[in-house]
Design a protein around this motif. Structure first.
Motif, PDB file in Angstrom:
ATOM      1  N   GLY A 120       0.815  -1.210   0.000  1.00  0.00           N
ATOM      2  CA  GLY A 120       0.000   0.000   0.000  1.00  0.00           C
ATOM      3  C   GLY A 120       0.846   1.256   0.000  1.00  0.00           C
ATOM      4  N   ILE A 121       1.925   1.241   0.760  1.00  0.00           N
ATOM      5  CA  ILE A 121       2.827   2.391   0.797  1.00  0.00           C
ATOM      6  C   ILE A 121       3.506   2.583  -0.551  1.00  0.00           C
ATOM      7  N   VAL A 122       3.917   1.475  -1.171  1.00  0.00           N
ATOM      8  CA  VAL A 122       4.537   1.554  -2.507  1.00  0.00           C
ATOM      9  C   VAL A 122       3.531   2.096  -3.516  1.00  0.00           C
ATOM     10  N   MET A 123       2.284   1.612  -3.445  1.00  0.00           N
ATOM     11  CA  MET A 123       1.248   2.098  -4.360  1.00  0.00           C
ATOM     12  C   MET A 123       0.970   3.589  -4.151  1.00  0.00           C
ATOM     13  N   LEU A 124       0.998   4.028  -2.890  1.00  0.00           N
ATOM     14  CA  LEU A 124       0.800   5.446  -2.593  1.00  0.00           C
ATOM     15  C   LEU A 124       1.921   6.288  -3.198  1.00  0.00           C
ATOM     16  N   MET A 125       3.155   5.827  -3.055  1.00  0.00           N
ATOM     17  CA  MET A 125       4.290   6.565  -3.630  1.00  0.00           C
ATOM     18  C   MET A 125       4.184   6.617  -5.157  1.00  0.00           C
ATOM     19  N   LEU A 126       3.773   5.512  -5.772  1.00  0.00           N
ATOM     20  CA  LEU A 126       3.624   5.495  -7.232  1.00  0.00           C
ATOM     21  C   LEU A 126       2.518   6.446  -7.682  1.00  0.00           C
ATOM     22  N   TRP A 127       1.405   6.477  -6.925  1.00  0.00           N
ATOM     23  CA  TRP A 127       0.306   7.374  -7.284  1.00  0.00           C
ATOM     24  C   TRP A 127       0.757   8.829  -7.160  1.00  0.00           C
ATOM     25  N   LEU A 128       1.466   9.138  -6.084  1.00  0.00           N
ATOM     26  CA  LEU A 128       1.958  10.512  -5.907  1.00  0.00           C
ATOM     27  C   LEU A 128       2.943  10.888  -7.004  1.00  0.00           C
ATOM     28  N   LEU A 129       3.809   9.949  -7.395  1.00  0.00           N
ATOM     29  CA  LEU A 129       4.749  10.216  -8.491  1.00  0.00           C
ATOM     30  C   LEU A 129       4.028  10.371  -9.828  1.00  0.00           C
ATOM     31  N   ALA A 130       2.894   9.717  -9.964  1.00  0.00           N
ATOM     32  CA  ALA A 130       2.148   9.799 -11.221  1.00  0.00           C
ATOM     33  C   ALA A 130       1.368  11.102 -11.340  1.00  0.00           C
ATOM     34  N   ILE A 131       0.866  11.630 -10.221  1.00  0.00           N
ATOM     35  CA  ILE A 131      -0.043  12.777 -10.316  1.00  0.00           C
ATOM     36  C   ILE A 131       0.599  14.109  -9.937  1.00  0.00           C
ATOM     37  N   LEU A 132       1.461  14.145  -8.945  1.00  0.00           N
ATOM     38  CA  LEU A 132       1.977  15.436  -8.464  1.00  0.00           C
ATOM     39  C   LEU A 132       2.842  16.192  -9.469  1.00  0.00           C
ATOM     40  N   PRO A 133       3.834  15.563 -10.114  1.00  0.00           N
ATOM     41  CA  PRO A 133       4.668  16.344 -11.048  1.00  0.00           C
ATOM     42  C   PRO A 133       3.878  16.942 -12.211  1.00  0.00           C
ATOM     43  N   VAL A 134       2.983  16.150 -12.792  1.00  0.00           N
ATOM     44  CA  VAL A 134       2.234  16.659 -13.941  1.00  0.00           C
ATOM     45  C   VAL A 134       1.226  17.721 -13.500  1.00  0.00           C
ATOM     46  N   THR A 135       0.661  17.583 -12.315  1.00  0.00           N
ATOM     47  CA  THR A 135      -0.252  18.611 -11.808  1.00  0.00           C
ATOM     48  C   THR A 135       0.498  19.913 -11.553  1.00  0.00           C
ATOM     49  N   ALA A 136       1.673  19.814 -10.962  1.00  0.00           N
ATOM     50  CA  ALA A 136       2.485  21.009 -10.722  1.00  0.00           C
ATOM     51  C   ALA A 136       2.875  21.674 -12.042  1.00  0.00           C
ATOM     52  N   LEU A 137       3.241  20.875 -13.029  1.00  0.00           N
ATOM     53  CA  LEU A 137       3.605  21.413 -14.340  1.00  0.00           C
ATOM     54  C   LEU A 137       2.429  22.144 -14.974  1.00  0.00           C
ATOM     55  N   LEU A 138       1.251  21.533 -14.927  1.00  0.00           N
ATOM     56  CA  LEU A 138       0.079  22.165 -15.535  1.00  0.00           C
ATOM     57  C   LEU A 138      -0.352  23.416 -14.768  1.00  0.00           C
ATOM     58  N   CYS A 139      -0.241  23.400 -13.443  1.00  0.00           N
ATOM     59  CA  CYS A 139      -0.553  24.599 -12.651  1.00  0.00           C
ATOM     60  C   CYS A 139       0.406  25.738 -13.017  1.00  0.00           C
ATOM     61  N   LYS A 140       1.669  25.388 -13.193  1.00  0.00           N
ATOM     62  CA  LYS A 140       2.671  26.392 -13.558  1.00  0.00           C
ATOM     63  C   LYS A 140       2.373  26.977 -14.942  1.00  0.00           C
TER      64      LYS A 140
END
Length: 118
Positions: free
Chosen positions: A58-78
């Motif tokens: 579950g922790i690994v899946m959480l890290m993968l989900w965060l890696l999948a969504i946070l960078p691209v969301t930050a890029l699009l917000c920028k």
């Protein structure tokens, strides 16, 4: 000329990735919750000694989900902020709408089953 085309391709891929991850996020977060709480095989099944492995997954899946969504969301917000300051939160609003659409596609009962209800 070549740099402009590459930037447009990166933007297009970023938006597609963001849309894809946003719409599957309800299922992904539900699975993360099940694994972190030690119910990786379902709520009717007792994992026993496998609970530690389930929590780790579950922790690994959480890290993968965060890696999948946070960078691209930050890029699009920028990028939205550069266009117009008031559009900064647009990707977050789109994420919320797509998350809700993902729940609608999955079905409310199926979604809350991930969290042990019903």
């Amino acid at each position: 000329m070549g740099k402009i085309i590459i930037k447009k391709i990166i933007n297009f891929i970023s938006v597609l990735w963001f849309l894809f991850v946003s719409i599957i996020s309800p299922v992904w977060t539900g699975c993360i919750y099940m694994y972190i709480t030690g119910h990786g095989k379902g709520y009717a099944y007792d994992l026993g000694t496998e609970t530690d492995i389930s929590v780790l997954m579950g922790i690994v899946m959480l890290m993968l989900w965060l890696l999948a969504i946070l960078p691209v969301t930050a890029l699009l917000c920028k990028k939205c902020h550069k266009k117009k300051k008031s559009l900064t939160l647009l990707p977050l609003l789109v994420f919320i709408v797509l998350f809700a659409i993902g729940i609608y596609i999955t079905g409310w009962k199926e979604f809350v089953k991930f969290f042990g209800y019903f």
